[in-house]
Design an enzyme around this catalytic site. Structure first.
Site, short mmCIF file in Angstrom:
data_model
loop_
_atom_site.label_atom_id
_atom_site.label_comp_id
_atom_site.label_asym_id
_atom_site.label_seq_id
_atom_site.Cartn_x
_atom_site.Cartn_y
_atom_site.Cartn_z
N CYS A 86 0.84 -1.20 0.00
CA CYS A 86 0.00 0.00 0.00
C CYS A 86 0.88 1.26 0.00
CB CYS A 86 -0.98 -0.04 1.17
SG CYS A 86 -2.39 1.07 0.98
N HIS A 195 -3.38 -5.72 1.10
CA HIS A 195 -2.68 -5.94 2.36
C HIS A 195 -2.60 -7.43 2.74
CE1 HIS A 195 -2.40 -1.73 3.89
NE2 HIS A 195 -3.44 -1.55 3.09
N GLU A 197 -0.76 -8.73 4.96
CA GLU A 197 -0.57 -8.83 6.41
C GLU A 197 -1.89 -8.75 7.17
OE1 GLU A 197 -0.79 -4.42 5.76
OE2 GLU A 197 -0.05 -6.17 4.65
#
Length: 227
Positions: A86, A195, A197
């Site tokens: 990002c 994302h 994560e």
């Protein structure tokens, strides 16, 4: 394997990155503040999402002036894995570590939802735990994720198989050719807008992103431990 999670003023996904590495993979990880001047003790570099310096200029432009970015470039030149997610992707393009730029979303709105990605290239140190063509569910949260480059750069990305992830079915931000993530020519720097994560545990809606981090660790161990 030991990871560095970079922290800039305005970073807000650094804790998610730390959790993915420490709690889900059980690998070593440390936060590294943007004023640091040495990353030599780390095997992998993670540049998290957020709004570095408030995104008051171009997203990632001010972060690129931080002391730590000279060390990120050294790490990339040394062949260490560098992952930017990002805002981290935006920083890597501003630093010249990846080609192209991230523009405002086509609808000019911030978007936060889960999208489907297609794994276009599973023969990388970031995607070797996926199947070629696999469809995965990964969250997005960005206002400037519209990937753009000129035609010459786009052809180079195609020719070198540098387009790693594309949006499948729904392109949320208008990115050129549905691009969601690219690597550098050497293959050790990945930038992606979604994302991974935030998708490392079924308890938070899915774990499709965990394979990105598992892939890094697998290849590092093959290159540094099993030889």
């Amino acid at each position: 394997m030991k990871f560095a999670v970079l922290v800039f003023p305005g970073s807000n996904c650094d804790i998610d990155m730390y959790h993915a590495i420490k709690d889900e993979l059980g690998e070593e990880v440390e936060y590294v503040w943007h004023t640091a001047t040495d990353l030599s003790g780390f095997d992998g570099i993670l540049v998290p999402g957020g709004f570095s310096y408030g995104d008051y200029l171009r997203c990632g432009a001010m972060a690129n002036q931080s002391n730590i970015m000279a060390e990120v470039k050294k790490a990339a030149d040394a062949g260490k894995p560098v992952l930017g997610v990002c805002n981290g992707f935006q920083i890597l393009t501003e630093a010249g570590l990846l080609p192209g730029a991230l523009l405002r979303n086509k609808n000019l709105k911030f978007m936060c939802r889960t999208v489907q990605l297609k794994v276009e290239n599973n023969n990388t140190l970031f995607t070797n735990q996926y199947e070629q063509g696999q469809i995965i569910n990964i969250p997005i949260a960005h206002g400037e994720g519209n990937y753009y480059c000129d035609e010459e750069t786009l052809q180079s990305l195609r020719d070198n198989n540098q387009i790693v992830f594309t949006y499948s079915g729904d392109n949320p931000n208008g990115s050129l050719e549905d691009i969601a993530g690219i690597i550098n020519e050497r293959g050790n720097v990945l930038g992606m807008m979604p994302h991974p994560e935030r998708a490392v545990d079924a308890l938070v809606g899915g774990a499709d992103g965990l394979a990105v981090f598992k892939s890094i660790v697998k290849q590092w161990r093959e290159n540094h431990v099993n030889n």
